[in-house]
Design a protein around this motif. Sequence first.
Motif, PDB file in Angstrom:
ATOM      1  N   LYS A 170       0.844  -1.193   0.000  1.00  0.00           N
ATOM      2  CA  LYS A 170       0.000   0.000   0.000  1.00  0.00           C
ATOM      3  C   LYS A 170       0.882   1.246   0.000  1.00  0.00           C
ATOM      4  O   LYS A 170       1.910   1.288   0.666  1.00  0.00           O
ATOM      5  N   GLN A 171       0.466   2.237  -0.757  1.00  0.00           N
ATOM      6  CA  GLN A 171       1.146   3.530  -0.773  1.00  0.00           C
ATOM      7  C   GLN A 171       0.218   4.579  -0.166  1.00  0.00           C
ATOM      8  O   GLN A 171      -0.932   4.703  -0.568  1.00  0.00           O
ATOM      9  N   SER A 172       0.730   5.301   0.828  1.00  0.00           N
ATOM     10  CA  SER A 172      -0.042   6.367   1.477  1.00  0.00           C
ATOM     11  C   SER A 172       0.560   7.715   1.091  1.00  0.00           C
ATOM     12  O   SER A 172       1.774   7.896   1.186  1.00  0.00           O
ATOM     13  N   ILE A 173      -0.288   8.640   0.649  1.00  0.00           N
ATOM     14  CA  ILE A 173       0.158   9.955   0.191  1.00  0.00           C
ATOM     15  C   ILE A 173      -0.468  11.039   1.065  1.00  0.00           C
ATOM     16  O   ILE A 173      -1.654  10.959   1.400  1.00  0.00           O
ATOM     17  N   ALA A 174       0.321  12.038   1.448  1.00  0.00           N
ATOM     18  CA  ALA A 174      -0.187  13.160   2.253  1.00  0.00           C
ATOM     19  C   ALA A 174       0.480  14.441   1.768  1.00  0.00           C
ATOM     20  O   ALA A 174       1.503  14.414   1.080  1.00  0.00           O
ATOM     21  N   TRP A 175      -0.109  15.575   2.121  1.00  0.00           N
ATOM     22  CA  TRP A 175       0.430  16.879   1.741  1.00  0.00           C
ATOM     23  C   TRP A 175      -0.091  17.925   2.711  1.00  0.00           C
ATOM     24  O   TRP A 175      -0.917  17.633   3.584  1.00  0.00           O
ATOM     25  N   LYS A 176       0.411  19.132   2.564  1.00  0.00           N
ATOM     26  CA  LYS A 176      -0.012  20.217   3.444  1.00  0.00           C
ATOM     27  C   LYS A 176      -1.526  20.387   3.381  1.00  0.00           C
ATOM     28  O   LYS A 176      -2.104  20.444   2.306  1.00  0.00           O
ATOM     29  N   GLY A 177      -2.137  20.479   4.556  1.00  0.00           N
ATOM     30  CA  GLY A 177      -3.578  20.620   4.603  1.00  0.00           C
ATOM     31  C   GLY A 177      -4.323  19.311   4.583  1.00  0.00           C
ATOM     32  O   GLY A 177      -5.525  19.272   4.785  1.00  0.00           O
ATOM     33  N   ALA A 178      -3.610  18.215   4.313  1.00  0.00           N
ATOM     34  CA  ALA A 178      -4.238  16.892   4.290  1.00  0.00           C
ATOM     35  C   ALA A 178      -3.268  15.874   4.873  1.00  0.00           C
ATOM     36  O   ALA A 178      -2.758  15.007   4.160  1.00  0.00           O
ATOM     37  N   PRO A 179      -2.962  15.985   6.176  1.00  0.00           N
ATOM     38  CA  PRO A 179      -1.990  15.076   6.785  1.00  0.00           C
ATOM     39  C   PRO A 179      -2.421  13.619   6.737  1.00  0.00           C
ATOM     40  O   PRO A 179      -1.581  12.722   6.750  1.00  0.00           O
ATOM     41  N   ALA A 180      -3.731  13.378   6.661  1.00  0.00           N
ATOM     42  CA  ALA A 180      -4.199  12.001   6.566  1.00  0.00           C
ATOM     43  C   ALA A 180      -4.049  11.485   5.139  1.00  0.00           C
ATOM     44  O   ALA A 180      -3.844  10.299   4.913  1.00  0.00           O
ATOM     45  N   GLY A 181      -4.165  12.392   4.168  1.00  0.00           N
ATOM     46  CA  GLY A 181      -3.971  12.035   2.770  1.00  0.00           C
ATOM     47  C   GLY A 181      -4.893  10.921   2.318  1.00  0.00           C
ATOM     48  O   GLY A 181      -6.063  10.860   2.687  1.00  0.00           O
ATOM     49  N   GLY A 182      -4.342  10.033   1.527  1.00  0.00           N
ATOM     50  CA  GLY A 182      -5.092   8.895   1.027  1.00  0.00           C
ATOM     51  C   GLY A 182      -4.157   7.737   0.778  1.00  0.00           C
ATOM     52  O   GLY A 182      -2.929   7.896   0.763  1.00  0.00           O
ATOM     53  N   ALA A 183      -4.710   6.552   0.588  1.00  0.00           N
ATOM     54  CA  ALA A 183      -3.893   5.354   0.376  1.00  0.00           C
ATOM     55  C   ALA A 183      -4.502   4.516  -0.746  1.00  0.00           C
ATOM     56  O   ALA A 183      -5.716   4.560  -0.984  1.00  0.00           O
ATOM     57  N   GLU A 184      -3.646   3.787  -1.436  1.00  0.00           N
ATOM     58  CA  GLU A 184      -4.118   2.882  -2.473  1.00  0.00           C
ATOM     59  C   GLU A 184      -3.230   1.650  -2.511  1.00  0.00           C
ATOM     60  O   GLU A 184      -2.054   1.700  -2.147  1.00  0.00           O
ATOM     61  N   SER A 185      -3.795   0.537  -2.957  1.00  0.00           N
ATOM     62  CA  SER A 185      -3.040  -0.706  -3.063  1.00  0.00           C
ATOM     63  C   SER A 185      -2.074  -0.621  -4.238  1.00  0.00           C
ATOM     64  O   SER A 185      -2.384  -0.011  -5.264  1.00  0.00           O
ATOM     65  N   ARG A 186      -0.916  -1.221  -4.080  1.00  0.00           N
ATOM     66  CA  ARG A 186       0.088  -1.225  -5.135  1.00  0.00           C
ATOM     67  C   ARG A 186       0.643  -2.636  -5.312  1.00  0.00           C
ATOM     68  O   ARG A 186       0.774  -3.392  -4.337  1.00  0.00           O
ATOM     69  N   SER A 187       0.991  -2.986  -6.532  1.00  0.00           N
ATOM     70  CA  SER A 187       1.663  -4.251  -6.837  1.00  0.00           C
ATOM     71  C   SER A 187       2.645  -4.007  -7.973  1.00  0.00           C
ATOM     72  O   SER A 187       2.376  -3.183  -8.862  1.00  0.00           O
ATOM     73  N   THR A 188       3.756  -4.705  -7.945  1.00  0.00           N
ATOM     74  CA  THR A 188       4.745  -4.558  -9.004  1.00  0.00           C
ATOM     75  C   THR A 188       5.559  -5.833  -9.109  1.00  0.00           C
ATOM     76  O   THR A 188       5.679  -6.595  -8.141  1.00  0.00           O
ATOM     77  N   THR A 189       6.095  -6.090 -10.284  1.00  0.00           N
ATOM     78  CA  THR A 189       7.003  -7.216 -10.480  1.00  0.00           C
ATOM     79  C   THR A 189       8.372  -6.670 -10.853  1.00  0.00           C
ATOM     80  O   THR A 189       8.492  -5.870 -11.790  1.00  0.00           O
ATOM     81  N   LEU A 190       9.366  -7.084 -10.109  1.00  0.00           N
ATOM     82  CA  LEU A 190      10.729  -6.604 -10.293  1.00  0.00           C
ATOM     83  C   LEU A 190      11.631  -7.733 -10.766  1.00  0.00           C
ATOM     84  O   LEU A 190      11.401  -8.909 -10.457  1.00  0.00           O
ATOM     85  N   ALA A 191      12.663  -7.375 -11.516  1.00  0.00           N
ATOM     86  CA  ALA A 191      13.724  -8.308 -11.861  1.00  0.00           C
ATOM     87  C   ALA A 191      14.889  -8.037 -10.917  1.00  0.00           C
ATOM     88  O   ALA A 191      15.396  -6.919 -10.860  1.00  0.00           O
ATOM     89  N   VAL A 192      15.284  -9.040 -10.159  1.00  0.00           N
ATOM     90  CA  VAL A 192      16.306  -8.903  -9.115  1.00  0.00           C
ATOM     91  C   VAL A 192      17.451  -9.859  -9.401  1.00  0.00           C
ATOM     92  O   VAL A 192      17.235 -11.039  -9.688  1.00  0.00           O
ATOM     93  N   GLN A 193      18.668  -9.353  -9.325  1.00  0.00           N
ATOM     94  CA  GLN A 193      19.847 -10.187  -9.540  1.00  0.00           C
ATOM     95  C   GLN A 193      20.486 -10.528  -8.194  1.00  0.00           C
ATOM     96  O   GLN A 193      20.796  -9.634  -7.407  1.00  0.00           O
TER      97      GLN A 193
END
Length: 224
Positions: A183-206
């Motif tokens: 999950k990624q949570s985003i906040a900014w001035k005037g909105a310390p609670a901000g908002g959140a959304e689910s995230r998924s990604t596939t990475l190539a790792v060596q």
Amino acid sequence: MAQHSNPGGASRVRRRALLGTVVLVVLVALGSLAAYLTRDGRRSSEPPAPPPSSPTASSSPSPPGPLTGTPVLPVPPKTHDPIAFGKAAAAALWSYDTRAYSQTELRTALRGWLTAEAKYADPDSVDRVVPSPVLWKEMAANGQFATAEVSEGHFPDAFTQALQEDPGAITQAYVYAVTVSGKQSIAWKGAPAGGAESRSTTLAVQCRPGHPCTLVGVMPSVAP
């Protein structure tokens, strides 16, 4: 307008093709590979900029600062576990703080996670995760920042199946596919609670034997 040649374009194409060959050995069943090799450079979805500040926003409390005890810019962990590294890399890619550093500093820090083997590293895929300079400037004006919470990481089914069918295939470059959710949570001035959304990604790792894991690149779509 006349098109100018790009001296670095050919090398990037060769690097992508080589990376694709390596990952193909263990991700042959992933339809996303074709998009990875032929992607047109379009920027992936960037963190949304907050709405313009209202006239009373200046009197609102500022959002809390970064968590104490953690580095401001992301630093790769020293681990030999591709899943542990993938989870840490995803958290780094989903986090930013426009109040603490510049867009260039963040991009440079994230590139520091990449493998030193240039023929495998795909810095372009990492750069596309970072907000553009124009968007970053807008976000910084609002003091926007994001934090990440990783819930799980695993090898995609196709990757596991490919390794079972040919365990020796990975020994050329030791590149693993790791899918991470959170999950990624985003906040900014005037909105310390901000908002959140689910995230998924596939990475190539060596993860070469005897060496800490490093990042190869970010796949353009998520492999289950």
